[in-house]
Design a protein around this motif. Structure first.
Motif, PDB file in Angstrom:
ATOM      1  N   TYR A 144       8.289  -0.217   8.410  1.00 32.92           N
ATOM      2  CA  TYR A 144       6.931  -0.588   8.019  1.00 32.92           C
ATOM      3  C   TYR A 144       6.580   0.154   6.735  1.00 32.92           C
ATOM      4  O   TYR A 144       6.690   1.375   6.687  1.00 32.92           O
ATOM      5  CB  TYR A 144       5.906  -0.193   9.095  1.00 32.92           C
ATOM      6  N   GLY A 145       6.142  -0.581   5.707  1.00 33.26           N
ATOM      7  CA  GLY A 145       5.629   0.041   4.483  1.00 33.26           C
ATOM      8  C   GLY A 145       6.668   0.241   3.403  1.00 33.26           C
ATOM      9  O   GLY A 145       7.877   0.180   3.645  1.00 33.26           O
ATOM     10  N   LYS A 146       6.156   0.454   2.189  1.00 33.59           N
ATOM     11  CA  LYS A 146       7.022   0.527   0.998  1.00 33.59           C
ATOM     12  C   LYS A 146       6.880   1.847   0.242  1.00 33.59           C
ATOM     13  O   LYS A 146       7.573   2.086  -0.741  1.00 33.59           O
ATOM     14  CB  LYS A 146       6.641  -0.606   0.011  1.00 33.59           C
ATOM     15  N   GLU A 147       5.935   2.705   0.666  1.00 31.90           N
ATOM     16  CA  GLU A 147       5.715   3.967  -0.059  1.00 31.90           C
ATOM     17  C   GLU A 147       6.785   4.987   0.345  1.00 31.90           C
ATOM     18  O   GLU A 147       7.572   4.755   1.253  1.00 31.90           O
ATOM     19  CB  GLU A 147       4.328   4.549   0.266  1.00 31.90           C
ATOM     20  N   PRO A 153       9.773   4.738   6.237  1.00 25.97           N
ATOM     21  CA  PRO A 153       9.346   3.459   6.852  1.00 25.97           C
ATOM     22  C   PRO A 153       9.490   3.415   8.373  1.00 25.97           C
ATOM     23  O   PRO A 153       8.863   2.572   9.021  1.00 25.97           O
ATOM     24  CB  PRO A 153      10.275   2.426   6.203  1.00 25.97           C
ATOM     25  N   VAL A 162      -0.085   4.323  11.432  1.00 25.34           N
ATOM     26  CA  VAL A 162       0.771   3.760  10.376  1.00 25.34           C
ATOM     27  C   VAL A 162       1.929   4.710  10.078  1.00 25.34           C
ATOM     28  O   VAL A 162       1.830   5.919  10.320  1.00 25.34           O
ATOM     29  CB  VAL A 162      -0.020   3.511   9.057  1.00 25.34           C
ATOM     30  N   GLU A 166       3.477   3.747   4.869  1.00 24.29           N
ATOM     31  CA  GLU A 166       2.268   2.930   4.714  1.00 24.29           C
ATOM     32  C   GLU A 166       1.084   3.787   4.258  1.00 24.29           C
ATOM     33  O   GLU A 166      -0.020   3.278   4.111  1.00 24.29           O
ATOM     34  CB  GLU A 166       1.913   2.258   6.043  1.00 24.29           C
TER      35      GLU A 166
END
Ligand code: IMP
Length: 197
Positions: A144-147, A153, A162, A166
Protein backbone atom coordinates in the motif's frame (compact mmCIF):
# COMPACT_ATOMS: atom_id res chain seq x y z
CA UNK A 1 26.01 25.30 14.13
CA UNK A 2 28.17 22.20 14.27
CA UNK A 3 28.83 20.03 11.22
CA UNK A 4 28.31 16.26 11.15
CA UNK A 5 28.82 13.88 8.24
CA UNK A 6 26.03 11.35 7.76
CA UNK A 7 27.53 8.07 6.55
CA UNK A 8 24.90 6.96 4.07
CA UNK A 9 24.48 6.61 0.31
CA UNK A 10 20.71 6.25 0.68
CA UNK A 11 19.09 9.50 -0.54
CA UNK A 12 15.78 8.68 1.19
CA UNK A 13 17.52 8.36 4.56
CA UNK A 14 19.52 11.52 3.92
CA UNK A 15 16.29 13.42 3.21
CA UNK A 16 14.51 12.01 6.29
CA UNK A 17 17.36 12.71 8.68
CA UNK A 18 18.33 16.13 7.23
CA UNK A 19 14.71 17.22 7.67
CA UNK A 20 14.82 16.27 11.37
CA UNK A 21 18.19 17.92 12.06
CA UNK A 22 17.39 21.16 10.21
CA UNK A 23 18.52 24.17 12.28
CA UNK A 24 20.32 21.93 14.81
CA UNK A 25 23.17 20.38 12.86
CA UNK A 26 24.70 21.13 9.48
CA UNK A 27 24.53 17.70 7.80
CA UNK A 28 27.05 16.83 5.11
CA UNK A 29 26.51 13.85 2.83
CA UNK A 30 29.26 11.50 1.68
CA UNK A 31 29.00 12.96 -1.83
CA UNK A 32 29.50 16.50 -0.46
CA UNK A 33 32.64 15.28 1.30
CA UNK A 34 33.91 13.61 -1.90
CA UNK A 35 33.72 10.18 -0.26
CA UNK A 36 32.97 7.45 -2.76
CA UNK A 37 32.61 3.71 -2.66
CA UNK A 38 30.60 1.15 -0.75
CA UNK A 39 30.95 1.38 3.00
CA UNK A 40 31.52 -2.08 4.50
CA UNK A 41 28.63 -3.54 6.53
CA UNK A 42 29.86 -6.95 7.59
CA UNK A 43 29.04 -7.06 11.32
CA UNK A 44 26.28 -9.36 12.60
CA UNK A 45 24.56 -6.76 14.81
CA UNK A 46 22.95 -3.39 14.06
CA UNK A 47 25.31 -1.75 16.57
CA UNK A 48 28.35 -3.36 14.93
CA UNK A 49 27.32 -2.20 11.45
CA UNK A 50 26.52 1.34 12.61
CA UNK A 51 29.97 1.56 14.21
CA UNK A 52 31.67 0.10 11.14
CA UNK A 53 30.03 2.66 8.82
CA UNK A 54 30.72 5.65 11.09
CA UNK A 55 34.32 4.49 11.67
CA UNK A 56 34.87 4.22 7.89
CA UNK A 57 34.01 7.92 7.53
CA UNK A 58 35.94 8.97 10.63
CA UNK A 59 39.09 7.17 9.45
CA UNK A 60 38.96 9.09 6.15
CA UNK A 61 38.01 12.55 7.42
CA UNK A 62 38.82 12.80 11.14
CA UNK A 63 35.52 14.68 11.40
CA UNK A 64 32.58 14.04 13.73
CA UNK A 65 30.11 11.81 11.96
CA UNK A 66 27.31 9.33 12.45
CA UNK A 67 25.82 6.28 10.74
CA UNK A 68 22.64 4.32 11.23
CA UNK A 69 21.77 0.70 10.72
CA UNK A 70 18.24 -0.63 10.60
CA UNK A 71 16.69 -4.06 10.68
CA UNK A 72 13.15 -5.30 10.13
CA UNK A 73 12.54 -8.00 12.75
CA UNK A 74 9.60 -10.32 11.99
CA UNK A 75 8.36 -12.37 14.94
CA UNK A 76 7.15 -15.40 12.93
CA UNK A 77 10.54 -15.54 11.15
CA UNK A 78 12.51 -15.61 14.40
CA UNK A 79 13.62 -11.98 14.01
CA UNK A 80 14.66 -12.27 10.33
CA UNK A 81 15.59 -10.53 8.13
CA UNK A 82 17.05 -8.35 10.95
CA UNK A 83 20.57 -7.20 10.28
CA UNK A 84 20.31 -8.74 6.77
CA UNK A 85 17.24 -6.68 5.77
CA UNK A 86 18.96 -4.92 2.85
CA UNK A 87 20.14 -8.19 1.28
CA UNK A 88 17.22 -10.43 2.30
CA UNK A 89 16.52 -11.55 -1.30
CA UNK A 90 20.24 -11.73 -2.20
CA UNK A 91 23.17 -9.44 -3.02
CA UNK A 92 22.16 -6.46 -5.23
CA UNK A 93 18.44 -7.22 -4.85
CA UNK A 94 15.83 -4.47 -5.13
CA UNK A 95 13.38 -3.25 -2.47
CA UNK A 96 10.66 -5.03 -4.47
CA UNK A 97 12.57 -8.33 -4.44
CA UNK A 98 12.84 -8.10 -0.65
CA UNK A 99 9.13 -7.40 -0.24
CA UNK A 100 8.22 -10.29 -2.56
CA UNK A 101 10.38 -12.66 -0.52
CA UNK A 102 8.90 -11.40 2.76
CA UNK A 103 5.29 -11.75 1.57
CA UNK A 104 6.04 -15.28 0.33
CA UNK A 105 7.67 -16.22 3.64
CA UNK A 106 4.59 -14.99 5.53
CA UNK A 107 2.04 -16.48 3.13
CA UNK A 108 -0.76 -17.98 5.27
CA UNK A 109 0.95 -16.85 8.50
CA UNK A 110 -1.42 -15.41 11.12
CA UNK A 111 1.24 -13.86 13.34
CA UNK A 112 2.41 -10.85 11.32
CA UNK A 113 3.97 -8.90 14.22
CA UNK A 114 7.18 -7.07 13.32
CA UNK A 115 9.32 -4.17 14.36
CA UNK A 116 11.88 -1.87 12.82
CA UNK A 117 14.88 -1.13 14.99
CA UNK A 118 17.53 1.51 14.27
CA UNK A 119 20.87 2.00 15.96
CA UNK A 120 22.77 5.23 15.35
CA UNK A 121 26.48 5.41 16.10
CA UNK A 122 27.82 8.95 16.60
CA UNK A 123 31.60 9.34 16.57
CA UNK A 124 32.64 12.49 18.39
CA UNK A 125 36.35 13.22 18.81
CA UNK A 126 36.99 9.57 17.96
CA UNK A 127 34.63 8.20 20.66
CA UNK A 128 31.55 6.17 19.65
CA UNK A 129 28.16 6.70 21.33
CA UNK A 130 24.91 4.87 20.50
CA UNK A 131 21.24 5.88 20.15
CA UNK A 132 18.31 3.55 19.50
CA UNK A 133 14.76 3.75 18.16
CA UNK A 134 12.05 1.19 17.54
CA UNK A 135 8.55 1.00 16.10
CA UNK A 136 6.18 -1.96 16.35
CA UNK A 137 3.55 -3.01 13.85
CA UNK A 138 2.45 -5.73 11.44
CA UNK A 139 3.38 -6.87 7.94
CA UNK A 140 0.47 -6.35 5.52
CA UNK A 141 -0.51 -9.01 2.97
CA UNK A 142 0.04 -6.67 0.01
CA UNK A 143 1.67 -3.32 -0.82
CA UNK A 144 0.00 0.00 0.00
CA UNK A 145 1.36 3.44 -0.95
CA UNK A 146 4.21 4.90 -2.97
CA UNK A 147 6.13 7.05 -0.44
CA UNK A 148 9.25 6.10 1.49
CA UNK A 149 11.47 3.16 0.59
CA UNK A 150 12.42 -0.40 1.54
CA UNK A 151 9.66 -2.32 3.29
CA UNK A 152 7.49 0.80 3.83
CA UNK A 153 4.58 -0.35 1.57
CA UNK A 154 4.01 -3.49 3.68
CA UNK A 155 4.60 -2.09 7.19
CA UNK A 156 1.57 -0.96 9.18
CA UNK A 157 2.67 0.75 12.42
CA UNK A 158 0.55 0.12 15.54
CA UNK A 159 -2.24 2.67 16.13
CA UNK A 160 -2.24 3.76 12.45
CA UNK A 161 -4.60 2.82 9.62
CA UNK A 162 -2.09 3.41 6.81
CA UNK A 163 1.28 1.93 5.85
CA UNK A 164 4.55 3.86 6.15
CA UNK A 165 4.43 4.31 2.35
CA UNK A 166 1.06 6.10 2.59
CA UNK A 167 2.24 8.67 5.16
CA UNK A 168 3.69 12.14 4.62
CA UNK A 169 7.38 12.16 5.60
CA UNK A 170 6.77 14.29 8.73
CA UNK A 171 4.30 11.73 10.07
CA UNK A 172 6.62 8.78 9.39
CA UNK A 173 9.53 10.68 11.01
CA UNK A 174 7.47 11.41 14.12
CA UNK A 175 6.90 7.71 14.91
CA UNK A 176 9.49 5.70 13.01
CA UNK A 177 12.46 3.70 14.31
CA UNK A 178 14.91 6.10 12.66
CA UNK A 179 12.86 9.13 13.74
CA UNK A 180 13.04 8.02 17.37
CA UNK A 181 16.76 7.24 17.18
CA UNK A 182 17.42 10.63 15.56
CA UNK A 183 15.30 12.28 18.28
CA UNK A 184 17.56 10.68 20.92
CA UNK A 185 20.60 11.96 18.99
CA UNK A 186 19.06 15.47 18.81
CA UNK A 187 18.43 15.49 22.57
CA UNK A 188 22.03 14.47 23.23
CA UNK A 189 23.44 17.07 20.81
CA UNK A 190 21.25 19.83 22.25
CA UNK A 191 22.27 18.98 25.83
CA UNK A 192 25.89 18.72 24.84
CA UNK A 193 25.84 22.07 23.09
CA UNK A 194 24.38 23.68 26.24
CA UNK A 195 27.11 22.30 28.49
CA UNK A 196 29.79 23.40 26.02
CA UNK A 197 28.62 27.05 26.09
P1 IMP B 1 20.19 -0.04 6.52
O1 IMP B 1 21.19 -1.11 6.71
O2 IMP B 1 20.03 0.84 7.68
O3 IMP B 1 20.38 0.69 5.24
O4 IMP B 1 18.77 -0.75 6.39
C1 IMP B 1 18.66 -2.06 5.91
C2 IMP B 1 17.41 -2.23 5.09
O5 IMP B 1 16.27 -2.08 5.94
C3 IMP B 1 17.19 -1.24 3.96
O6 IMP B 1 17.82 -1.63 2.77
C4 IMP B 1 15.70 -1.26 3.80
O7 IMP B 1 15.30 -2.35 3.01
C5 IMP B 1 15.23 -1.50 5.22
N1 IMP B 1 14.85 -0.23 5.85
C6 IMP B 1 15.65 0.60 6.59
N2 IMP B 1 14.95 1.67 6.99
C7 IMP B 1 13.69 1.52 6.50
C8 IMP B 1 12.52 2.31 6.56
O8 IMP B 1 12.46 3.41 7.15
N3 IMP B 1 11.44 1.80 5.93
C9 IMP B 1 11.44 0.62 5.27
N4 IMP B 1 12.52 -0.14 5.16
C10 IMP B 1 13.64 0.30 5.78
Amino acid sequence: MRTLIFATNNRHKLQEVSEMLKGIVDIRSLAEMGLEGDIPETADTLQGNALQKAQWVYDRTGMDCFADDTGLEVEALGGAPGVYSARYAGEHCSFDDNIDKLLAALDGEINRRADFRTVICLIENGEPRYFEGRVDGVILTERYGKEGFGYDPVFLPDRFAVSFAEMPLEVKNSISHRGRAVQALVEYLSENQKTKR
